[in-house]
Design an enzyme around this catalytic site. Structure first.
Site, short mmCIF file in Angstrom:
data_model
loop_
_atom_site.label_atom_id
_atom_site.label_comp_id
_atom_site.label_asym_id
_atom_site.label_seq_id
_atom_site.Cartn_x
_atom_site.Cartn_y
_atom_site.Cartn_z
CE LYS A 176 -3.92 1.95 2.64
NZ LYS A 176 -4.77 1.75 3.85
CB SER A 203 -8.23 3.53 2.72
OG SER A 203 -7.34 2.94 3.66
CB SER A 225 -8.31 0.53 5.52
OG SER A 225 -9.04 1.70 5.36
N1 GLN Z 1 -13.15 3.84 6.02
C1 GLN Z 1 -12.60 4.30 7.25
C2 GLN Z 1 -12.22 5.75 7.12
O1 GLN Z 1 -12.53 6.32 6.15
C3 GLN Z 1 -11.42 3.46 7.64
C4 GLN Z 1 -10.21 3.76 6.84
C5 GLN Z 1 -9.03 2.97 7.27
O2 GLN Z 1 -9.16 1.94 7.95
N2 GLN Z 1 -7.86 3.49 6.95
O3 GLN Z 1 -11.62 6.33 7.98
#
Ligand code: GLN
Length: 487
Positions: free
Chosen positions: A81, A156, A180
């Site tokens: 990532k 994400s 994420s």
């Molecule tokens: N979807 C969640 C957010 O927008 C989690 C994102 C993540 O785990 N980095 O914060």
């Protein structure tokens, strides 16, 4: 050898490498060729360095020829990532702010994987600074779900999940702050593991919300996840929240732990908003465990409803502080229009950050501001403790908790324009981060439209060996993970 090496599990490839039926160069070439064939459609990669990957593969082959192979990760191409630092390679967080940034050093997980002989492959797209659930917030491109290119891969870590599902890597790393890793794993039909907070070093991970962030693997199988976790876990003096604990042989433990287990089904996780096909697939998984002799118990996590609210106070508060470092002075985007130093800060940040990141910084600054701190931030911290307590209470009666990973299968690109609708994608995953627990998503079926569905198993702190064994037992009885998208 098969021209589809890129779809094989890591452990199977490790055996082929060990018996010299394939070479790492051959494997890496297969992954590179696949990436070139499909990534114009999947759009998972921010960057890759083909020559560098092949050079690493060649080194691995030489090591093996000299009888010095380093274990199951040696010669395996792993994608990262694009928030995990690899020395000498771009590190963008899918933000204009870091579009031209090259990392001067390796993250601890990168170092560890390099020492294990893994081939550090490309950098994968994400929602800008890991804020989002669809990868549409990337400043560069929206990644597509390989099972249906008109749909999102989740987020994400959407690039990490989509690239693996599409055969563009053998395993990948992501980060999970509120879901994420697990949510995109569910939407793309692969395994995703978020380790216990403190098990894997965060050194060299671009910070979003430091008390929630954790790095973890995406893999084709649970056994592969065990191998990857073994490769990245362990105490690190460079991360003050890293925990000193003995790292078991996760892969070896899979064979030793056979249950039967006591599994908790939290009633709060099966209510409104759950897609009926997802609900049915998870019910089938529950029935599978019951037939295997596991005890299935209803449990209650009474503070579940506060999870999303608490998360969006704590995560935004921490992000507003973490992202203050992007000032246009030390590194990152610098505005060319500025009149003076203050104007330079304002303009660099206004130009460098996207809309969702700005929304979070503003929210976070608000909840931390004097007069509101007690009402929002402090209260959220207290409710966070209650949420953790809910889980620990449940663990007096059960070994692990079973839930859906995501309330729905992959949704269409552009479908969720309201931020709140997007935030609700994480209702089942956020509690795990707030409580600091390990969670894994495993494929558990497909919708009538052919979209993958994920099952979430939540474990006790630092009991990843047990959690992986429970997930492995399910996987052994099913072949969902063996299907691949047609691209
Ligand atoms: N979807 C969640 C957010 O927008 C989690 C994102 C993540 O785990 N980095 O914060």
């Amino acid at each position: 050898m098969s021209d589809e090496l890129y779809f094989k599990p890591l452990t199977e490839l490790a055996a082929l490498l060990d018996t010299k039926k394939i070479s790492s160069v051959e494997l890496t070439r297969s992954v590179i060729a696949r990436t070139k064939a499909v990534d114009a459609r999947v759009r998972a990669f921010n960057s890759y360095d083909e020559a560098d990957a092949l050079a690493q593969a060649d080194e691995s082959d030489r090591r093996r020829a000299a009888g010095k192979a380093r274990g199951p990760l040696d010669g395996i191409p792993v994608g990262f990532k694009d928030v995990i630092a690899v020395a000498g390679q771009p590190l963008t967080a899918s933000s204009k702010m870091l579009a031209n940034f090259v990392s001067p050093y390796d993250a601890t997980v990168t170092q560890k994987l390099k020492h294990a002989g893994a081939v550090v492959w490309g950098r994968l797209n994400l929602d800008e600074f890991a804020m989002g659930s669809s990868t549409e917030n990337s400043a560069f491109r929206a990644t597509c779900n390989p099972w249906d290119l008109a749909r999102v891969p989740g987020g994400s870590s959407g690039g990490s999940a989509a690239s693996l599902a599409a055969g563009e890597a053998i395993a990948t790393l992501g980060s999970d702050t509120g879901g994420s890793i697990r949510q995109p794993a569910a939407l793309c039909g692969v395994v995703g593991l978020k380790p216990t907070y403190g098990l894997v070093s965060r050194y060299g991970l671009i910070a979003f919300a430091s008390s929630l962030d954790q790095i973890g693997p995406f893999t084709r199988t649970v056994e592969d996840a065990a191998v990857m976790l073994g490769g990245i876990a362990g105490h690190d003096p460079l991360d003050s929240t890293s925990y000193e604990t003995k790292i078991p042989d996760y892969r070896g433990e899979l064979k030793k732990r056979k249950g039967p287990w006591r599994l908790g089904i939290p009633k709060e996780y099966f209510g409104e908003g759950l897609d009926p096909e997802v609900g049915a697939a998870v019910e089938n998984a529950i029935a599978f465990y019951r037939e295997r002799g596991c005890e299935i118990k209803e449990v209650s996590l009474p503070h579940t409803d506060y999870g999303v609210g608490v998360y969006y106070i704590i995560a935004t508060a921490e992000c507003s502080s973490n992202l203050a470092r992007y000032d246009g002075i030390r590194y990152g985007h610098r505005s060319k229009e500025a009149r003076d130093i203050i104007d330079l800060y304002f303009k660099s940040r206004a130009e460098g950050f996207g809309a969702e990141v700005k929304r979070r910084i503003i929210l976070g600054t608000y909840v931390l501001s004097s007069g509101y701190y007690d009402a929002f931030y402090l209260r959220a911290q207290k409710v966070r403790t209650l949420i953790r307590q809910d889980f620990l209470n449940a663990y007096r009666e059960v070994d692990a908790i079973l839930t859906p990973t995501s309330p729905t299968p992959a949704f269409k690109q552009g479908e969720k324009s309201d931020p709140l609708a997007m935030y609700l994608c994480d209702v089942y995953t956020i509690g795990v981060n707030l409580a600091g627990l390990p969670g894994i998503s495993v494929p558990c079926g497909f919708s009538s439209g052919g979209l993958p569905i994920g099952l979430q198993l939540i474990g006790q702190p630092f009991q990843e060996a047990e959690l992986l064994a429970i997930a492995h037992a399910y996987e052994q009885g099913h072949d969902w993970g063996e299907r691949h998208p047609k691209l």
